[in-house]
Design a protein around this motif. Sequence first.
Motif, short mmCIF file in Angstrom:
data_model
loop_
_atom_site.label_atom_id
_atom_site.label_comp_id
_atom_site.label_asym_id
_atom_site.label_seq_id
_atom_site.Cartn_x
_atom_site.Cartn_y
_atom_site.Cartn_z
N GLN A 98 0.84 -1.20 0.00
CA GLN A 98 0.00 0.00 0.00
C GLN A 98 0.88 1.26 0.00
N ALA A 99 1.91 1.25 0.85
CA ALA A 99 2.82 2.40 0.90
C ALA A 99 3.57 2.56 -0.42
N ALA A 100 4.01 1.43 -1.00
CA ALA A 100 4.71 1.48 -2.30
C ALA A 100 3.78 2.00 -3.38
N CYS A 101 2.53 1.61 -3.31
CA CYS A 101 1.54 2.07 -4.29
C CYS A 101 1.34 3.58 -4.18
N ILE A 102 1.23 4.07 -2.96
CA ILE A 102 1.06 5.51 -2.74
C ILE A 102 2.29 6.27 -3.25
N ASP A 103 3.50 5.73 -2.94
CA ASP A 103 4.73 6.38 -3.42
C ASP A 103 4.79 6.40 -4.95
N LYS A 104 4.43 5.25 -5.56
CA LYS A 104 4.48 5.16 -7.02
C LYS A 104 3.48 6.12 -7.66
N GLU A 105 2.30 6.27 -7.02
CA GLU A 105 1.31 7.20 -7.55
C GLU A 105 1.84 8.64 -7.47
N LYS A 106 2.51 8.96 -6.37
CA LYS A 106 3.10 10.31 -6.24
C LYS A 106 4.15 10.53 -7.32
N HIS A 144 3.29 4.82 -14.69
CA HIS A 144 1.88 4.45 -14.66
C HIS A 144 1.74 2.93 -14.73
N LYS A 145 2.53 2.30 -15.57
CA LYS A 145 2.50 0.84 -15.68
C LYS A 145 2.92 0.20 -14.35
N GLN A 146 3.97 0.71 -13.75
CA GLN A 146 4.42 0.20 -12.45
C GLN A 146 3.35 0.41 -11.37
N PHE A 147 2.70 1.57 -11.42
CA PHE A 147 1.64 1.88 -10.47
C PHE A 147 0.49 0.89 -10.61
N ARG A 148 0.07 0.61 -11.84
CA ARG A 148 -1.03 -0.35 -12.09
C ARG A 148 -0.65 -1.76 -11.62
N GLU A 149 0.60 -2.16 -11.86
CA GLU A 149 1.07 -3.47 -11.39
C GLU A 149 1.03 -3.56 -9.86
N LEU A 150 1.45 -2.47 -9.22
CA LEU A 150 1.38 -2.45 -7.75
C LEU A 150 -0.06 -2.51 -7.25
N GLN A 151 -0.95 -1.83 -7.97
CA GLN A 151 -2.36 -1.89 -7.58
C GLN A 151 -2.91 -3.32 -7.71
N GLN A 152 -2.49 -4.01 -8.77
CA GLN A 152 -2.92 -5.39 -8.94
C GLN A 152 -2.35 -6.28 -7.83
N GLU A 153 -1.09 -6.10 -7.51
CA GLU A 153 -0.48 -6.86 -6.41
C GLU A 153 -1.20 -6.56 -5.09
N LEU A 154 -1.55 -5.30 -4.91
CA LEU A 154 -2.25 -4.90 -3.70
C LEU A 154 -3.63 -5.57 -3.62
N ALA A 155 -4.32 -5.65 -4.75
CA ALA A 155 -5.64 -6.30 -4.78
C ALA A 155 -5.50 -7.79 -4.47
#
Length: 164
Positions: A37-45, A76-87
């Motif tokens: 979750q933290a990595a996802c937030i950082d990647k989104e920033k 953006h691609k990395q962010f989407r991958e992190l979101q999928q991992e998070l899900a």
Amino acid sequence: MPRFKFRLEAALRLAEQELENERRRLAEELNIFYHLQAACIDKEKQWQGALKGQKEAGIREPEKLGSWQVYAVSLHKQFRELQQELAVQEKVVEEQRLCVRTAHQEQEKLRKLKEKQEAAFWLKEQRREQNILDEAGQVIFIRQQEQKDYEEEDGNHYDLCDSP
């Protein structure tokens, strides 16, 4: 003094250990979830920063616009991958919570069974002790009655012997 012995004590201890293991696994899975979750937030920033950089490059430095676009798309691609991992990790956490709940129910079931059996044991023990006390009281009463009857007979016997 009799002692209560729960026949399923080993099963109860195993259920308690299983519950502790499941809780530990849940903590580990939650830790992974929070890190993702933290990595996802950082990647989104970072991605939002890249979009701002792309916008600035479009206004001030058009020659760098292409590299900003590639960078933004990559983030953006990395962010989407992190979101999928998070899900996926969120599903793992929910499954682990279910395992903890199941282990807790099993442990609780055995603990309550132990409490019921122990209460029944002590109730039976109290009744047994009460029966012993009742029997002892009856024996004492009967002996006192016999002693009284004997003394009355003995007194009557003396009276008969004393008469001329």
